[in-house]
Design a protein around this motif. Structure first.
Motif, PDB file in Angstrom:
ATOM      1  N   PHE A   1      15.394   7.417  16.936  1.00 30.70           N
ATOM      2  CA  PHE A   1      13.973   7.231  16.656  1.00 30.70           C
ATOM      3  C   PHE A   1      13.576   5.825  17.090  1.00 30.70           C
ATOM      4  O   PHE A   1      14.281   4.860  16.798  1.00 30.70           O
ATOM      5  CB  PHE A   1      13.687   7.411  15.162  1.00 30.70           C
ATOM      6  N   THR A   2      12.447   5.713  17.785  1.00 30.39           N
ATOM      7  CA  THR A   2      11.953   4.426  18.266  1.00 30.39           C
ATOM      8  C   THR A   2      10.507   4.269  17.839  1.00 30.39           C
ATOM      9  O   THR A   2       9.688   5.160  18.070  1.00 30.39           O
ATOM     10  CB  THR A   2      12.047   4.331  19.806  1.00 30.39           C
ATOM     11  N   ALA A   3      10.180   3.127  17.216  1.00 26.57           N
ATOM     12  CA  ALA A   3       8.805   2.814  16.821  1.00 26.57           C
ATOM     13  C   ALA A   3       8.311   1.656  17.674  1.00 26.57           C
ATOM     14  O   ALA A   3       9.057   0.716  17.950  1.00 26.57           O
ATOM     15  CB  ALA A   3       8.732   2.447  15.346  1.00 26.57           C
ATOM     16  N   SER A   4       7.042   1.749  18.076  1.00 22.44           N
ATOM     17  CA  SER A   4       6.421   0.700  18.879  1.00 22.44           C
ATOM     18  C   SER A   4       5.000   0.484  18.410  1.00 22.44           C
ATOM     19  O   SER A   4       4.389   1.362  17.790  1.00 22.44           O
ATOM     20  CB  SER A   4       6.410   1.085  20.366  1.00 22.44           C
TER      21      SER A   4
ATOM     22  N   SER B   1      16.465   3.303  15.576  1.00 16.32           N
ATOM     23  CA  SER B   1      17.445   3.662  14.563  1.00 16.32           C
ATOM     24  C   SER B   1      17.858   5.110  14.765  1.00 16.32           C
ATOM     25  O   SER B   1      17.128   5.893  15.375  1.00 16.32           O
ATOM     26  CB  SER B   1      16.845   3.467  13.169  1.00 16.32           C
ATOM     27  N   ASN B   2      19.017   5.470  14.239  1.00 21.01           N
ATOM     28  CA  ASN B   2      19.527   6.837  14.349  1.00 21.01           C
ATOM     29  C   ASN B   2      19.494   7.527  12.999  1.00 21.01           C
ATOM     30  O   ASN B   2      19.572   6.878  11.960  1.00 21.01           O
ATOM     31  CB  ASN B   2      20.964   6.837  14.884  1.00 21.01           C
TER      32      ASN B   2
ATOM     33  N   ARG C   1       3.314   4.098  17.675  1.00 22.04           N
ATOM     34  CA  ARG C   1       3.962   5.196  18.407  1.00 22.04           C
ATOM     35  C   ARG C   1       5.338   5.414  17.794  1.00 22.04           C
ATOM     36  O   ARG C   1       6.093   4.466  17.567  1.00 22.04           O
ATOM     37  CB  ARG C   1       4.093   4.841  19.884  1.00 22.04           C
ATOM     38  N   LEU C   2       5.678   6.690  17.532  1.00 24.98           N
ATOM     39  CA  LEU C   2       6.991   7.066  17.014  1.00 24.98           C
ATOM     40  C   LEU C   2       7.562   8.131  17.938  1.00 24.98           C
ATOM     41  O   LEU C   2       6.925   9.161  18.177  1.00 24.98           O
ATOM     42  CB  LEU C   2       6.891   7.597  15.584  1.00 24.98           C
TER      43      LEU C   2
END
Length: 186
Positions: free
Chosen positions: A78-81, A95-96, A70-71
């Motif tokens: 931005f967040t990744a999981s 991260s930005n 998931r992005l």
């Protein structure tokens, strides 16, 4: 929000670059964020925060396929999981990056060299656009080279505008703008 399950990646797995990507443009060197599927048992969030810059980002070890990625883009964050079942998520990293008004969102496959093809299977793909936080007809965007992306929200009958930029004068404007399109006298 981009979500997909990746059951299999084939090819030279140590050099596979498979993931979910949001990028500013299709130009080489474009600003981007990518949630990468695990190679060498590590999933990663990579972000190229500025056009032409280098990438950086955190990773999460001991991760294997099949796997859900998931992005999420929220403003300039931005967040990744990752998930094994598509329901319970573990954050890979946050991260930005400089924010751009439009974006290209999709699935990416590549490698570290031009000598081997990679193949990835993506299923259960969904791309969801976040609901606007502005009541219509209000719109918001950065104008000019702001350095850091801004945002605007509306809650409890109040507008909150966050912005950066060198100044608004001469020939180089740089600021966050909350506005309504109008015609005629105002």
């Amino acid at each position: 929000v981009v979500i997909a399950r990746i059951p299999v990646v084939s090819g030279a797995l140590n050099s596979a670059r498979v993931g979910l990507m949001i990028r500013d443009s299709l130009d080489v060197g474009s600003t981007y964020a990518i949630a990468l599927a695990p190679t060498q048992n590590m999933a990663r969030l990579e972000v190229r925060a500025t056009t032409g810059g280098s990438w950086s980002g955190p990773g999460l070890s001991n991760v294997q396929l099949p796997l859900w990625l998931r992005l999420v883009r929220s403003g300039n964050t931005f967040t990744a999981s990752v998930s094994t079942d598509g329901a319970a998520w573990t954050q890979v990293g946050v991260s930005n990056a400089a924010v751009w008004p439009g974006a290209y969102v999709g699935l990416s496959v590549g490698g570290y060299g031009n000598s081997a093809l990679q193949t990835a299977v993506f299923d259960s793909v969904s791309i969801t656009r976040a609901a606007s936080t502005m009541p219509e007809p209000w719109l918001t965007q950065d104008v000019g080279a702001v350095g850091m992306g801004g945002s605007a929200t509306f809650a409890n009958n109040a507008y909150s505008v966050v912005g950066a930029g060198a100044d608004i004068w001469s020939t180089e404007d740089a600021f966050r703008f909350l506005f309504q399109p109008v015609s005629g006298n105002v």
